[in-house]
Design a protein around this motif. Structure first.
Motif, PDB file in Angstrom:
ATOM      1  N   UNK A  80      17.616  -2.809  43.942  1.00  0.00           N
ATOM      2  CA  UNK A  80      17.988  -3.630  42.635  1.00  0.00           C
ATOM      3  C   UNK A  80      16.762  -4.568  42.228  1.00  0.00           C
ATOM      4  N   UNK A  81      16.041  -4.890  41.106  1.00  0.00           N
ATOM      5  CA  UNK A  81      15.464  -5.772  40.608  1.00  0.00           C
ATOM      6  C   UNK A  81      15.512  -6.229  39.701  1.00  0.00           C
ATOM      7  N   UNK A  82      14.578  -7.653  39.369  1.00  0.00           N
ATOM      8  CA  UNK A  82      15.332  -8.940  38.340  1.00  0.00           C
ATOM      9  C   UNK A  82      14.738  -8.151  36.776  1.00  0.00           C
ATOM     10  N   UNK A  83      13.491  -7.408  37.174  1.00  0.00           N
ATOM     11  CA  UNK A  83      12.669  -7.029  36.008  1.00  0.00           C
ATOM     12  C   UNK A  83      12.361  -6.037  35.908  1.00  0.00           C
ATOM     13  N   UNK A  84      13.727  -4.947  35.100  1.00  0.00           N
ATOM     14  CA  UNK A  84      13.128  -2.839  35.821  1.00  0.00           C
ATOM     15  C   UNK A  84      12.078  -2.920  34.578  1.00  0.00           C
ATOM     16  N   UNK A  85      11.256  -3.445  34.060  1.00  0.00           N
ATOM     17  CA  UNK A  85      10.329  -3.656  32.817  1.00  0.00           C
ATOM     18  C   UNK A  85       9.300  -3.395  33.405  1.00  0.00           C
ATOM     19  N   UNK A  86       9.266  -3.888  34.966  1.00  0.00           N
ATOM     20  CA  UNK A  86       7.920  -3.836  35.725  1.00  0.00           C
ATOM     21  C   UNK A  86       8.338  -2.433  36.619  1.00  0.00           C
ATOM     22  N   UNK A  87       8.908  -1.633  36.481  1.00  0.00           N
ATOM     23  CA  UNK A  87       8.932  -0.569  37.677  1.00  0.00           C
ATOM     24  C   UNK A  87       9.436   0.680  37.083  1.00  0.00           C
ATOM     25  N   UNK A  88       9.409   1.648  37.715  1.00  0.00           N
ATOM     26  CA  UNK A  88       9.474   2.534  37.566  1.00  0.00           C
ATOM     27  C   UNK A  88      11.198   2.595  37.770  1.00  0.00           C
ATOM     28  N   UNK A  89      12.055   3.449  37.352  1.00  0.00           N
ATOM     29  CA  UNK A  89      13.468   2.858  37.256  1.00  0.00           C
ATOM     30  C   UNK A  89      14.616   4.199  37.101  1.00  0.00           C
ATOM     31  N   UNK A  90      15.442   4.155  37.690  1.00  0.00           N
ATOM     32  CA  UNK A  90      16.186   5.397  38.186  1.00  0.00           C
ATOM     33  C   UNK A  90      16.929   5.179  37.343  1.00  0.00           C
ATOM     34  N   UNK A  91      17.710   6.273  36.469  1.00  0.00           N
ATOM     35  CA  UNK A  91      18.671   6.256  35.674  1.00  0.00           C
ATOM     36  C   UNK A  91      19.806   7.239  35.943  1.00  0.00           C
ATOM     37  N   UNK A  92      21.170   7.283  35.537  1.00  0.00           N
ATOM     38  CA  UNK A  92      21.942   7.702  36.166  1.00  0.00           C
ATOM     39  C   UNK A  92      22.830   8.387  35.374  1.00  0.00           C
ATOM     40  N   UNK A  93      23.907   9.440  36.181  1.00  0.00           N
ATOM     41  CA  UNK A  93      25.132  10.083  35.378  1.00  0.00           C
ATOM     42  C   UNK A  93      25.951  10.192  36.196  1.00  0.00           C
ATOM     43  N   UNK A  94      26.781   9.526  36.345  1.00  0.00           N
ATOM     44  CA  UNK A  94      28.071  10.169  37.152  1.00  0.00           C
ATOM     45  C   UNK A  94      27.854  10.111  38.328  1.00  0.00           C
ATOM     46  N   UNK A  95      26.940   8.984  39.159  1.00  0.00           N
ATOM     47  CA  UNK A  95      25.981   8.313  40.947  1.00  0.00           C
ATOM     48  C   UNK A  95      25.280  10.136  41.062  1.00  0.00           C
ATOM     49  N   UNK A  96      25.016  10.468  39.947  1.00  0.00           N
ATOM     50  CA  UNK A  96      23.261  11.770  40.105  1.00  0.00           C
ATOM     51  C   UNK A  96      22.571  10.718  39.046  1.00  0.00           C
ATOM     52  N   UNK A  97      21.640  10.823  39.973  1.00  0.00           N
ATOM     53  CA  UNK A  97      19.722  10.108  39.244  1.00  0.00           C
ATOM     54  C   UNK A  97      19.832  11.105  38.278  1.00  0.00           C
ATOM     55  N   UNK A  98      19.553  10.962  36.808  1.00  0.00           N
ATOM     56  CA  UNK A  98      18.975  11.543  35.988  1.00  0.00           C
ATOM     57  C   UNK A  98      17.591  12.131  34.960  1.00  0.00           C
ATOM     58  N   UNK A  99      17.318  10.472  35.153  1.00  0.00           N
ATOM     59  CA  UNK A  99      15.957  10.487  34.662  1.00  0.00           C
ATOM     60  C   UNK A  99      15.248   9.323  35.686  1.00  0.00           C
ATOM     61  N   UNK A 100      14.553   9.646  35.196  1.00  0.00           N
ATOM     62  CA  UNK A 100      13.244   8.964  35.700  1.00  0.00           C
ATOM     63  C   UNK A 100      12.363   8.168  34.618  1.00  0.00           C
ATOM     64  N   UNK A 101      12.229   6.586  34.697  1.00  0.00           N
ATOM     65  CA  UNK A 101      11.558   6.046  33.834  1.00  0.00           C
ATOM     66  C   UNK A 101      10.141   5.277  33.942  1.00  0.00           C
ATOM     67  N   UNK A 102       9.197   5.328  34.047  1.00  0.00           N
ATOM     68  CA  UNK A 102       8.263   4.064  34.074  1.00  0.00           C
ATOM     69  C   UNK A 102       8.193   2.989  32.784  1.00  0.00           C
ATOM     70  N   UNK A 103       9.124   1.844  33.752  1.00  0.00           N
ATOM     71  CA  UNK A 103       8.233   0.526  32.895  1.00  0.00           C
ATOM     72  C   UNK A 103       9.578   0.518  32.031  1.00  0.00           C
ATOM     73  N   UNK A 104      10.430   0.579  31.360  1.00  0.00           N
ATOM     74  CA  UNK A 104      11.978   0.767  30.384  1.00  0.00           C
ATOM     75  C   UNK A 104      11.568  -0.480  29.558  1.00  0.00           C
ATOM     76  N   UNK A 105      11.943  -0.491  28.821  1.00  0.00           N
ATOM     77  CA  UNK A 105      11.897  -1.381  27.291  1.00  0.00           C
ATOM     78  C   UNK A 105      13.433  -1.771  28.007  1.00  0.00           C
ATOM     79  N   UNK A 106      13.903  -0.999  27.694  1.00  0.00           N
ATOM     80  CA  UNK A 106      15.148  -1.272  27.192  1.00  0.00           C
ATOM     81  C   UNK A 106      15.884   0.089  28.024  1.00  0.00           C
ATOM     82  N   UNK A 107      16.991  -0.122  29.526  1.00  0.00           N
ATOM     83  CA  UNK A 107      17.643   0.756  30.440  1.00  0.00           C
ATOM     84  C   UNK A 107      18.710  -0.092  30.918  1.00  0.00           C
TER      85      UNK A 107
END
Length: 348
Positions: A135-162
């Protein structure tokens, strides 16, 4: 399993500290930051490690780690001519890896939780890839894992919105199938083969991707502020230390002397052959390297590297003083923040 430590990159955000050596050899709590990765891998039962070195004083990395024998390891060096991305660096290790599973550890990442449980899980699984999330305070600085039903469905690099705050930290587990993925990658806008793109292709191509959440702290030590914070976190967890009368932690190296009227507010680590003189005030959260001489100064939340001299009524806070530097003053200087590279000299 085998281990890979990535030891390249320019460390431009660390300014003068990286003009004379790789950032991963900068010491935190008196130990090169990449040694934390090396020891983490060793303690998980892995004894064959490749270190991918870049073009920033690679000979210093080889001089320090050698063939690995002094660490009880077998170390292989693999050269990357210049920063071309994490995936590119991993791709260079195909021959070293062979048919084994392996873990990739960024040499400037430090994690409190050990690798042992993660290594055991991946070794016994049918997963093609496992990533660690924190867990991070500022997701816009990192590659972020997004989920669908507890499964990773996307990795986004430094997202502005997530809708996720779980960052992919710099420790990755792979089988040799990852090399097929890397061969398909195209350079990103910054001209590098990105690890987040590789993991995204793992998902897209239907390979088995798993993840684990890291409890406790994790640090990417890319800035001076990160190093100072990591130093505090490591000192908070000192294992070999003495307790002062007020139960504060202090670790003192061999042949170091501390004046009776020196005031210490732990946690603090002091290296070998240091001379801590009268009227010195140390702490909290201070690392003092080897062969350091301190007189009359005050230091807190700072790192003083090997062979430094600080003489005078100066109060250093949130500072990093690299090795072989000297600060002398005949006037009183209240709290000041300094970032000095090797062989710096300040006289006031």
């Amino acid at each position: 399993m085998k281990g890979i430590i990535l030891h390249g990159g320019y460390g431009t955000r660390l300014g003068p500290l990286t003009l004379s050596g790789p950032k991963q050899l900068l010491k935190i709590a008196n130990k090169p930051m990449s040694q934390f990765a090396l020891e983490d891998i060793k303690n998980a039962g892995i004894n064959e490690i490749a270190i991918v070195i870049g073009d920033v004083y690679p000979e210093k990395v080889k001089d320090y780690y050698g063939n690995g024998s002094k660490f009880g390891l077998k170390i292989t060096y693999i050269s990357q001519d210049k920063p071309r991305g994490i995936s590119h660096a991993v791709g260079l290790c195909k021959e070293f890896v062979g048919n084994d599973k392996f873990v990739v550890y960024l040499g400037d990442n430090i994690m409190r939780k050990d690798l042992n449980g993660f290594v055991k899980k991946f070794s016994s699984s049918t997963d093609d890839c496992m990533i660690l999330l924190s867990e991070v305070d500022d997701p816009s600085r990192f590659g972020i894992a997004e989920f669908n039903n507890n499964n990773i469905n996307k990795i986004i690099e430094k997202p502005k919105n997530t809708n996720s705050n779980l960052a992919v930290i710099g420790i990755y587990f792979f089988t040799n199938k990852i090399f097929e993925i890397i061969e398909k990658l195209k350079p990103s806008a910054r001209g590098e083969l990105e690890i987040t793109d590789a993991i995204q292709l793992v998902l897209k191509n239907g390979y088995n991707l798993n993840y684990e959440k890291v409890t406790g702290w994790w640090k990417d030590t890319g800035t001076p502020e990160d190093i100072i914070h990591a130093n505090k976190l490591i000192l908070d967890n000192l294992k070999n230390y003495e307790k002062l009368n007020d139960n504060q932690k202090i670790s003192i190296g061999k042949n170091s002397t501390i004046s009776k009227d020196c005031c210490i507010n732990g946690p603090i680590i002091i290296g070998d052959n240091c001379n801590i003189g009268s009227e010195v005030r140390l702490g909290p959260n201070v690392s003092i390297g080897n062969k350091v001489i301190l007189k009359k100064c005050k230091i807190k939340n700072s790192l003083i590297m090997d062979n430094c001299i600080i003489d005078g009524s100066i109060s250093l806070v949130d500072s990093i003083i690299d090795q072989n530097s000297e600060i002398t003053t005949n006037v009183k200087i209240n709290e000041i923040k300094l970032l000095l590279g090797q062989f710096s000299k300040i006289q006031i």
